[in-house]
Each structure stands twice: as C-alpha cells, then as structure tokens.
Design an enzyme around this catalytic site. Structure first.
Site, PDB file in Angstrom:
ATOM      1  N   GLU A 167      -5.288 -24.106  16.966  1.00  0.00           N
ATOM      2  CA  GLU A 167      -5.543 -25.538  16.915  1.00  0.00           C
ATOM      3  C   GLU A 167      -5.916 -26.064  18.299  1.00  0.00           C
ATOM      4  OE1 GLU A 167      -2.123 -28.121  16.252  1.00  0.00           O
ATOM      5  OE2 GLU A 167      -0.780 -26.471  16.785  1.00  0.00           O
ATOM      6  N   TYR A 168      -6.646 -27.154  18.302  1.00  0.00           N
ATOM      7  CA  TYR A 168      -7.117 -27.786  19.534  1.00  0.00           C
ATOM      8  C   TYR A 168      -6.114 -28.832  19.994  1.00  0.00           C
ATOM      9  CZ  TYR A 168      -9.927 -30.932  22.453  1.00  0.00           C
ATOM     10  OH  TYR A 168     -10.391 -31.734  23.465  1.00  0.00           O
ATOM     11  N   GLY A 172      -4.991 -31.704  26.382  1.00  0.00           N
ATOM     12  CA  GLY A 172      -5.047 -30.649  27.383  1.00  0.00           C
ATOM     13  C   GLY A 172      -3.682 -30.030  27.651  1.00  0.00           C
ATOM     14  N   ASP A 213       5.297 -15.729  30.620  1.00  0.00           N
ATOM     15  CA  ASP A 213       4.447 -16.487  31.546  1.00  0.00           C
ATOM     16  C   ASP A 213       4.661 -17.985  31.354  1.00  0.00           C
ATOM     17  OD1 ASP A 213       2.611 -17.099  33.484  1.00  0.00           O
ATOM     18  OD2 ASP A 213       0.844 -16.600  32.289  1.00  0.00           O
ATOM     19  N   ARG A 217       0.954 -24.859  32.788  1.00  0.00           N
ATOM     20  CA  ARG A 217      -0.402 -24.609  32.287  1.00  0.00           C
ATOM     21  C   ARG A 217      -0.383 -24.025  30.879  1.00  0.00           C
ATOM     22  NH1 ARG A 217       0.898 -20.629  35.835  1.00  0.00           N
ATOM     23  NH2 ARG A 217       0.903 -18.493  35.019  1.00  0.00           N
ATOM     24  N   ASN A 218       0.750 -23.454  30.469  1.00  0.00           N
ATOM     25  CA  ASN A 218       0.865 -22.850  29.147  1.00  0.00           C
ATOM     26  C   ASN A 218       1.642 -23.724  28.169  1.00  0.00           C
ATOM     27  OD1 ASN A 218      -0.629 -20.566  29.782  1.00  0.00           O
ATOM     28  ND2 ASN A 218       1.151 -19.505  30.628  1.00  0.00           N
TER      29      ASN A 218
END
Length: 349
Positions: A167-168, A172, A213, A217-218
């Site tokens: 999914e998008y 962000g 990780d 950012r994840n």
C-alpha cells in the site's frame, strides 16, 4: 461522497474495510471505528459536522468492491505479474537506497476500485515463504499492508530480487515528516507513535520475525497531527530485511545489498561485535534499536551520534557502553503510562 477508490480504506483505521458504513457527512468508515469516534467526539473526523450513531448505514457498494478485490487477490494466490496485473508508473524509482528501490505503481487494467500501491524491490534476495505468508503477516493495523509478490517474467532469470506489492503511504516516512514539521510536536504525540510501532514489533516477535533495521525512515505515516495524539497513524515497513531473517534468503552471488548492511548507528552492541553471527539479531537487539528510533524522533530526524563522523568510532562508543544523551524535549524521566496500554520504559543516559 468519497469515490470508490478512496473508500477502500477507512479514513480512521487506514485498513481495508470489513464492515463499511456510510455516515451523514457522506463519507464511509469502518463501523466499529466510527462508532467509537462518534461516542468520543460527536463529530465527523473529516468535515467536523455533527454525527449520530442512529444514522450509520451499510455501504453495500463499497462492501462489494472490497469483496471483489479480496477475491481477485486470492484467485491470484497473492502472486502478480509485472505488465499484466500491475505496472510501474515510471521507469525510475522515486526512492532508492542500499539494495532497495520503491516504484509508484498502478493496477491493470485500471486502478478503479483498488487501493493505491507501490512496488518495493529488494535486491540480492529471494522470498523464503509463500506469497500468502507475507500477506497474512501484514494484516496488522500498524504494519504496512502487503498485497502479494510481483514477478517480472522478462527479467526473472537474471534478476536476483524480490518485489513486494504494498500500500501507498500518503504522508511519506516518519524521518521526513519530522524534519518537515515546522510546529511544536506534543510529547504525547511522540508517545502515541512509539506505542503504535511497539504494537507492530510485538506482533512481529510473536510471528518469529526480527525487524533488524528499526529507524524513522522505516516508519510510514498515514495520518499526522502535531498536537492531537489520537489523530496519528503510522505503520512499520521493511521488517525482516536484515541478516537474520525468516522472510528472505540472500543470494550468494549478490553484491553488497540492504540485507547484508548493518545499520551501525542504530544497532545494539552485540550486533557491532567483530565476530557477530546471524543469531545476534533478536527481539532484544530490536528493542535497543527502538530506543535509538525514539531518540531520533525526539531530535526531529537528527542522525544518531551525529557529532562523530567515523562509524568505527561510533562502534567503539556503543560497545564500551556509552549511550545517546536524553533529548531536552523528552521530559519523562523513567516511564509513563498512556491511553491504558502497557507501560513503556524510556531511559536516555
């Protein structure tokens, strides 16, 4: 009224509908989510107009769209072909890092009645599990939804990679969101985001998956409000893309890829040992990285140990027992209890 494409996901839960209802504001919601919202707020989460529990009606059209979409993915056994079932919107990825490329994508022959999607391509790896496993693992409110695996028939012979259809995220990732936010972020908002990530981590651990990780950012952002904790929704992504993984196997001929790079500034001391083995990656090492993620969030995306330029020096600091300093905007000294969920212990030394 929301279009069919917009109605596949509840605007409160950001999950595919299971029991969609139409409210007085003309928008469709998951029944349980909007009922709870109305009891607490009495207004629409989108238009702010008054809403009543008495005027919630089943949205049969959306239910049919969801059933059709779910059936079509099951019929495909959650395996799709590039150029037949889905396609890249552009030839070049809009995000590219070590061993990972993300492409904007769309369904074929049309996006109508389908959720917005991206293609996540992981270089130097192969899927270890059946496609349905990746789909089932992502059925959690704080884990990015995976719809299946995508195969590129033209490049499959020479391409050592795996492609996930996901999914998008409209907002962000958390790293960029925190850096771009120009207003004061209430600490309760940070806590809510942390608790959502921890919920996702606990679910992965229950399924014997180590993230490996954890970093801002994840973490993908689906809704963000700097002042209202309840109006935030994030989802964990890139789980299992590490050395110790049950989800992917590293190709022996692969060059240096995301799966064999240690995120040094987020890694636990045992991961940074010179004789580290795959077994060093555990839920405990993820907990350590979660602490670094929290520090990074409080510092609005500052790189951990930013005053040290040499990664080898960072390794020496961490292995000697040194810790990141408590951010000045982290006012809780030891622990806090929020929204009736489990205690979350934070300590910066």
């Amino acid at each position: 009224m929301a279009t069919p494409e917009e109605s596949l996901f509840c605007p409160i839960t950001f999950e595919l509908f299971t029991d969609p209802v139409l409210a007085q504001d003309g928008h469709t919601y998951e029944r349980q989510a909007i009922e709870e919202w109305i009891r607490q707020h009495g207004t629409s989460p989108i238009t702010r107009q008054s809403l009543s529990l008495e005027y919630l009606y089943p949205n049969i059209l959306v239910r049919q769209l969801i059933d059709s979409f779910e059936q079509s993915t099951r019929n495909k056994n959650y395996q799709f072909t590039l150029g037949i079932d889905v396609k890249k919107r552009e030839s070049q990825p809009f995000i590219q890092t070590f061993g990972k490329s993300i492409y904007r994508a769309q369904w074929l022959p049309t996006n109508r009645g389908r959720p917005e999607i991206i293609l996540l391509k992981i270089e130097g790896t192969r899927a270890r599990k059946e496609a349905s496993f990746y789909v089932d693992l992502s059925r959690h409110p704080y884990i990015v939804r995976t719809f299946g695996l995508v195969y590129d028939t033209e490049n499959n012979r020479n391409d050592n990679s795996v492609m996930l259809l996901q999914e998008y995220a409209p907002e962000g990732n958390l790293f960029h969101k925190l850096q771009d936010c120009s207003t004061v972020i209430y600490e309760e908002v940070f806590i809510e985001i942390f608790l959502q990530i921890i919920d996702a981590m606990a679910y992965l651990t229950h399924n014997n998956v180590i993230h490996g990780d954890l970093a801002c950012r994840n973490v993908l952002v689906f809704r963000f409000d700097a002042s209202n904790p309840r109006n935030n929704h994030v989802k964990l992504t890139d789980f299992g893309i590490s050395r110790n993984t049950q989800l992917y196997s590293m190709e022996p001929v692969a060059a240096q890829t995301r799966i064999n790079i240690v995120p040094i500034r987020y890694a636990a001391p045992e991961i940074l040992s010179s004789d580290v083995t795959y077994h060093a990656y555990t839920e405990k090492s993820d907990i350590y990285s979660m602490g670094v993620l929290m520090w990074e969030a409080y510092k609005r995306g500052e790189i951990p140990w930013s005053y040290i330029s040499d990664d080898e020096e960072v390794i020496r600091h961490v292995r000697s027992g040194q810790h990141l300093l408590q951010p000045p905007n982290c006012i809780f000294d030891n622990a806090y209890h929020f929204r009736g969920r489990s205690n979350l212990n934070i300590m910066f030394i």
